[in-house]
Design a protein around this motif. Sequence first.
Motif, PDB file in Angstrom:
ATOM      1  N   GLU A  71      74.845  12.741   3.625  1.00 24.06           N
ATOM      2  CA  GLU A  71      74.564  14.108   4.083  1.00 24.06           C
ATOM      3  C   GLU A  71      74.950  14.254   5.542  1.00 24.06           C
ATOM      4  O   GLU A  71      74.741  13.345   6.335  1.00 24.06           O
ATOM      5  CB  GLU A  71      73.062  14.403   3.948  1.00 24.06           C
ATOM      6  CG  GLU A  71      72.711  15.092   2.669  1.00 24.06           C
ATOM      7  CD  GLU A  71      71.268  15.530   2.665  1.00 24.06           C
ATOM      8  OE1 GLU A  71      70.843  16.251   3.581  1.00 24.06           O
ATOM      9  OE2 GLU A  71      70.574  15.119   1.730  1.00 24.06           O
ATOM     10  N   PRO A  72      75.512  15.427   5.914  1.00 23.02           N
ATOM     11  CA  PRO A  72      75.837  15.624   7.332  1.00 23.02           C
ATOM     12  C   PRO A  72      74.559  15.663   8.156  1.00 23.02           C
ATOM     13  O   PRO A  72      73.503  16.103   7.694  1.00 23.02           O
ATOM     14  CB  PRO A  72      76.559  16.968   7.375  1.00 23.02           C
ATOM     15  CG  PRO A  72      76.340  17.599   6.055  1.00 23.02           C
ATOM     16  CD  PRO A  72      75.866  16.549   5.098  1.00 23.02           C
ATOM     17  N   GLU A  73      74.682  15.197   9.375  1.00 24.39           N
ATOM     18  CA  GLU A  73      73.512  15.185  10.250  1.00 24.39           C
ATOM     19  C   GLU A  73      73.129  16.609  10.635  1.00 24.39           C
ATOM     20  O   GLU A  73      73.985  17.441  10.897  1.00 24.39           O
ATOM     21  CB  GLU A  73      73.805  14.379  11.513  1.00 24.39           C
ATOM     22  CG  GLU A  73      73.882  12.900  11.266  1.00 24.39           C
ATOM     23  CD  GLU A  73      74.006  12.139  12.575  1.00 24.39           C
ATOM     24  OE1 GLU A  73      73.417  12.576  13.585  1.00 24.39           O
ATOM     25  OE2 GLU A  73      74.699  11.124  12.567  1.00 24.39           O
ATOM     26  N   LYS A  74      71.842  16.847  10.658  1.00 25.49           N
ATOM     27  CA  LYS A  74      71.346  18.160  11.076  1.00 25.49           C
ATOM     28  C   LYS A  74      71.268  18.193  12.592  1.00 25.49           C
ATOM     29  O   LYS A  74      70.925  17.192  13.217  1.00 25.49           O
ATOM     30  CB  LYS A  74      69.956  18.418  10.490  1.00 25.49           C
ATOM     31  CG  LYS A  74      69.956  18.547   8.994  1.00 25.49           C
ATOM     32  CD  LYS A  74      68.569  18.829   8.478  1.00 25.49           C
ATOM     33  CE  LYS A  74      68.583  18.896   6.957  1.00 25.49           C
ATOM     34  NZ  LYS A  74      67.253  19.100   6.424  1.00 25.49           N
ATOM     35  N   PRO A  75      71.596  19.352  13.164  1.00 22.91           N
ATOM     36  CA  PRO A  75      71.462  19.443  14.623  1.00 22.91           C
ATOM     37  C   PRO A  75      69.994  19.323  15.012  1.00 22.91           C
ATOM     38  O   PRO A  75      69.101  19.660  14.228  1.00 22.91           O
ATOM     39  CB  PRO A  75      72.018  20.828  14.960  1.00 22.91           C
ATOM     40  CG  PRO A  75      72.013  21.583  13.686  1.00 22.91           C
ATOM     41  CD  PRO A  75      72.037  20.580  12.565  1.00 22.91           C
ATOM     42  N   PRO A  76      69.745  18.847  16.218  1.00 25.15           N
ATOM     43  CA  PRO A  76      68.345  18.706  16.639  1.00 25.15           C
ATOM     44  C   PRO A  76      67.662  20.080  16.713  1.00 25.15           C
ATOM     45  O   PRO A  76      68.301  21.094  16.968  1.00 25.15           O
ATOM     46  CB  PRO A  76      68.441  18.063  18.022  1.00 25.15           C
ATOM     47  CG  PRO A  76      69.849  18.262  18.467  1.00 25.15           C
ATOM     48  CD  PRO A  76      70.689  18.446  17.243  1.00 25.15           C
ATOM     49  N   ALA A  77      66.386  20.084  16.457  1.00 22.54           N
ATOM     50  CA  ALA A  77      65.616  21.331  16.532  1.00 22.54           C
ATOM     51  C   ALA A  77      65.603  21.822  17.979  1.00 22.54           C
ATOM     52  O   ALA A  77      65.517  21.028  18.913  1.00 22.54           O
ATOM     53  CB  ALA A  77      64.191  21.092  16.048  1.00 22.54           C
TER      54      ALA A  77
END
Length: 111
Positions: free
Chosen positions: A3-9
């Motif tokens: 899965e692609p990494e999610k951007p930081p909150a």
Amino acid sequence: MPEPEKPPAPTTAAVERELLQLRRAVVSHAVIDQAIGVVLVYGGLLPAAGWQVLKEVSQHTNTKLREVAEHVVQWPHRAWLPPEIRRHLDAALERHAAPSRRPLGRGPALP
């Protein structure tokens, strides 16, 4: 497939900055809409020309559009418009006036 990494909150500070920017944009938009109304009444223009007139005044005076709009909105109340803005406003109105409306003048007299 990974899965692609999610951007930081976003941080609280970032969200607060964005909220402040959005609030400013809403206020600025409202002032510009009011200024378009003043230009339409003063110049006897069709609605589509109001935005273009404000944009031209902003460009020719090297003044931010929001600032031009604030001056135009306050003009009827203060009975004063900066001379450079007034000169370029009148010139832009002449350029955008419908030929059939030019002889009729410019709508109600403003100071």
